[in-house]
Design a protein around this motif. Sequence first.
Motif, PDB file in Angstrom:
ATOM      1  N   THR A   1      -3.142  15.200   0.960  1.00 36.94           N
ATOM      2  CA  THR A   1      -3.928  14.742   2.096  1.00 36.94           C
ATOM      3  C   THR A   1      -3.105  14.971   3.356  1.00 36.94           C
ATOM      4  O   THR A   1      -1.983  14.481   3.465  1.00 36.94           O
ATOM      5  CB  THR A   1      -4.275  13.252   1.957  1.00 36.94           C
ATOM      6  N   LEU A   2      -3.645  15.719   4.312  1.00 34.51           N
ATOM      7  CA  LEU A   2      -2.891  16.084   5.509  1.00 34.51           C
ATOM      8  C   LEU A   2      -3.287  15.171   6.668  1.00 34.51           C
ATOM      9  O   LEU A   2      -4.411  15.240   7.156  1.00 34.51           O
ATOM     10  CB  LEU A   2      -3.153  17.543   5.878  1.00 34.51           C
ATOM     11  N   PRO A   3      -2.394  14.295   7.128  1.00 32.45           N
ATOM     12  CA  PRO A   3      -2.709  13.405   8.249  1.00 32.45           C
ATOM     13  C   PRO A   3      -2.741  14.154   9.568  1.00 32.45           C
ATOM     14  O   PRO A   3      -2.238  15.276   9.678  1.00 32.45           O
ATOM     15  CB  PRO A   3      -1.571  12.382   8.212  1.00 32.45           C
ATOM     16  N   ILE A   4      -3.318  13.522  10.598  1.00 33.57           N
ATOM     17  CA  ILE A   4      -3.388  14.148  11.917  1.00 33.57           C
ATOM     18  C   ILE A   4      -2.042  14.071  12.615  1.00 33.57           C
ATOM     19  O   ILE A   4      -1.584  15.021  13.238  1.00 33.57           O
ATOM     20  CB  ILE A   4      -4.491  13.490  12.766  1.00 33.57           C
ATOM     21  N   ASN A   5      -1.382  12.916  12.522  1.00 35.31           N
ATOM     22  CA  ASN A   5      -0.067  12.751  13.153  1.00 35.31           C
ATOM     23  C   ASN A   5       0.694  11.639  12.438  1.00 35.31           C
ATOM     24  O   ASN A   5       0.190  11.010  11.499  1.00 35.31           O
ATOM     25  CB  ASN A   5      -0.209  12.455  14.659  1.00 35.31           C
ATOM     26  N   THR A   6       1.920  11.364  12.912  1.00 41.89           N
ATOM     27  CA  THR A   6       2.787  10.405  12.226  1.00 41.89           C
ATOM     28  C   THR A   6       2.304   8.961  12.353  1.00 41.89           C
ATOM     29  O   THR A   6       2.748   8.107  11.588  1.00 41.89           O
ATOM     30  CB  THR A   6       4.211  10.496  12.793  1.00 41.89           C
ATOM     31  N   SER A   7       1.398   8.687  13.296  1.00 43.48           N
ATOM     32  CA  SER A   7       0.898   7.317  13.431  1.00 43.48           C
ATOM     33  C   SER A   7       0.100   6.883  12.208  1.00 43.48           C
ATOM     34  O   SER A   7      -0.093   5.689  11.983  1.00 43.48           O
ATOM     35  CB  SER A   7       0.025   7.198  14.692  1.00 43.48           C
ATOM     36  N   GLN A   8      -0.367   7.847  11.414  1.00 41.99           N
ATOM     37  CA  GLN A   8      -1.129   7.518  10.207  1.00 41.99           C
ATOM     38  C   GLN A   8      -0.237   7.306   8.988  1.00 41.99           C
ATOM     39  O   GLN A   8      -0.737   7.004   7.911  1.00 41.99           O
ATOM     40  CB  GLN A   8      -2.124   8.645   9.919  1.00 41.99           C
ATOM     41  N   LEU A   9       1.071   7.464   9.170  1.00 47.66           N
ATOM     42  CA  LEU A   9       1.997   7.324   8.049  1.00 47.66           C
ATOM     43  C   LEU A   9       2.618   5.941   8.025  1.00 47.66           C
ATOM     44  O   LEU A   9       2.948   5.370   9.073  1.00 47.66           O
ATOM     45  CB  LEU A   9       3.111   8.372   8.153  1.00 47.66           C
TER      46      LEU A   9
ATOM     47  N   MET B   1       1.554   1.493  -1.879  1.00 43.70           N
ATOM     48  CA  MET B   1       0.526   2.515  -1.810  1.00 43.70           C
ATOM     49  C   MET B   1      -0.719   2.032  -1.084  1.00 43.70           C
ATOM     50  O   MET B   1      -1.389   2.793  -0.403  1.00 43.70           O
ATOM     51  CB  MET B   1       0.145   2.958  -3.230  1.00 43.70           C
ATOM     52  N   ASN B   2      -1.018   0.732  -1.242  1.00 43.43           N
ATOM     53  CA  ASN B   2      -2.295   0.231  -0.746  1.00 43.43           C
ATOM     54  C   ASN B   2      -2.203  -0.519   0.578  1.00 43.43           C
ATOM     55  O   ASN B   2      -3.193  -1.053   1.068  1.00 43.43           O
ATOM     56  CB  ASN B   2      -2.960  -0.658  -1.793  1.00 43.43           C
ATOM     57  N   LYS B   3      -1.030  -0.578   1.184  1.00 38.54           N
ATOM     58  CA  LYS B   3      -0.921  -1.215   2.496  1.00 38.54           C
ATOM     59  C   LYS B   3      -1.647  -0.364   3.529  1.00 38.54           C
ATOM     60  O   LYS B   3      -1.506   0.861   3.567  1.00 38.54           O
ATOM     61  CB  LYS B   3       0.550  -1.373   2.882  1.00 38.54           C
ATOM     62  N   SER B   4      -2.453  -1.003   4.374  1.00 34.79           N
ATOM     63  CA  SER B   4      -3.286  -0.294   5.351  1.00 34.79           C
ATOM     64  C   SER B   4      -2.451   0.656   6.216  1.00 34.79           C
ATOM     65  O   SER B   4      -1.378   0.272   6.701  1.00 34.79           O
ATOM     66  CB  SER B   4      -4.004  -1.302   6.238  1.00 34.79           C
ATOM     67  N   PRO B   5      -2.926   1.898   6.423  1.00 35.65           N
ATOM     68  CA  PRO B   5      -4.208   2.471   5.969  1.00 35.65           C
ATOM     69  C   PRO B   5      -4.177   3.074   4.567  1.00 35.65           C
ATOM     70  O   PRO B   5      -5.170   3.651   4.132  1.00 35.65           O
ATOM     71  CB  PRO B   5      -4.440   3.569   7.009  1.00 35.65           C
ATOM     72  N   GLY B   6      -3.045   2.960   3.852  1.00 37.86           N
ATOM     73  CA  GLY B   6      -2.963   3.463   2.489  1.00 37.86           C
ATOM     74  C   GLY B   6      -2.262   4.812   2.395  1.00 37.86           C
ATOM     75  O   GLY B   6      -2.144   5.538   3.385  1.00 37.86           O
ATOM     76  N   ARG B   7      -1.806   5.124   1.184  1.00 36.69           N
ATOM     77  CA  ARG B   7      -1.136   6.394   0.919  1.00 36.69           C
ATOM     78  C   ARG B   7      -1.907   7.189  -0.124  1.00 36.69           C
ATOM     79  O   ARG B   7      -2.479   6.620  -1.050  1.00 36.69           O
ATOM     80  CB  ARG B   7       0.290   6.147   0.392  1.00 36.69           C
ATOM     81  N   THR B   8      -1.852   8.494  -0.011  1.00 30.56           N
ATOM     82  CA  THR B   8      -2.505   9.452  -0.900  1.00 30.56           C
ATOM     83  C   THR B   8      -4.017   9.265  -0.873  1.00 30.56           C
ATOM     84  O   THR B   8      -4.542   8.270  -0.353  1.00 30.56           O
ATOM     85  CB  THR B   8      -2.005   9.354  -2.354  1.00 30.56           C
ATOM     86  N   TYR B   9      -4.744  10.223  -1.430  1.00 30.97           N
ATOM     87  CA  TYR B   9      -6.201  10.160  -1.410  1.00 30.97           C
ATOM     88  C   TYR B   9      -6.725   8.936  -2.142  1.00 30.97           C
ATOM     89  O   TYR B   9      -7.822   8.446  -1.866  1.00 30.97           O
ATOM     90  CB  TYR B   9      -6.783  11.439  -2.023  1.00 30.97           C
TER      91      TYR B   9
END
Length: 343
Positions: A205-213, A221-229
């Motif tokens: 899954t390719l994020p838009i920028n580092t703010s989504q990481l 894995m499940n802490k908002s917004p989550g990791r992996t598809y």
Amino acid sequence: RLTHSFVNFDTINLAIRRGLRSRFLSDNFDPIGTDPYSSIPYSIVDSLEHKLLTKQIFTIGPSSDDISVQAHTYHGTPSKLITTLDGIQSIALKYNVNVVHTWDASRRNNSDEDFAHAIELSGESNIILFVDGLDESFEEEDTDRNTLQLPGGQLELIKLLMKLNKPFAILIISDSSISEPLIVNENLAALLWISYFGHDCLPSTLPINTSQLLPIDDYSMNKSPGRTYRYLDYNKAPPLFPFDYGLSYSKFTFNSKLIIFPNPINNLDTDITTNISIINEDPYRAQFVVQLYYEFSNSTVIKLSIRELLQFTKITFEKKMNKKLFLLHFMLEIFPIQIDNNY
């Protein structure tokens, strides 16, 4: 030869169809005198002026002639290293196509002193291929990046080249994600990402920028917004490209609703049958990857993933073909951990 079974009628018919098709496409069977080009003599067709109209490919970018992108971590040692430029030149030579090359964009700095040279060569060429990305100094076992964007002056030169309105392709070579929404949104260049030569390319899954990481020291894995598809909330952090994103030369449409049996599913110890109809709407023979997911959108179970990939299959469609696809899945294959822990 038919008697000795060296060849059958199907093979003969296929060869005849191919031969006739090429002759139809080249107007061989048109009435004499109806082809406006038939009166042009070979002295003009094969003239020096026409020979000089050979196409030219402009290959540019810091990764275009860089052997380090194929001598990265976990690499083998081939007897000969072949760069992207080497490969293009070897193929172009067979078709009498000229290839010009320059770097003109650095990964290290934002200098634009060579941009004018790149624009000049681009103007003289028919096709532009920009080969960019990263190298081992940007990503290693002990090296972190602070951005998902292309480093140095690569993107700025790409912006200038997109304005030339010429056939333009961008090849990104890296091991980790590169996210450039501008290239995707402008849609003025063909875009292809590959890993370092010889490495496997796993879907991600390719994020838009580092703010989504999530923070690197937080392994949840499940802490908002989550990791992996499986755990990523697409509403909170819409990715630039979702998991296993892909394109096709044809347009495919699901022309029926997904039918699930049994529905509702009241027992996990059961087989699920799904079927759906898909049509290839374009006049091209093409392949399509069908992916079946199970989503747990209303679940209140903390450790349960949002979605799971159950099955996928690649199907070949002839032009305008409609196919009905059946998939069978066993529910316990989704929930072995959850069931063992009474989830």
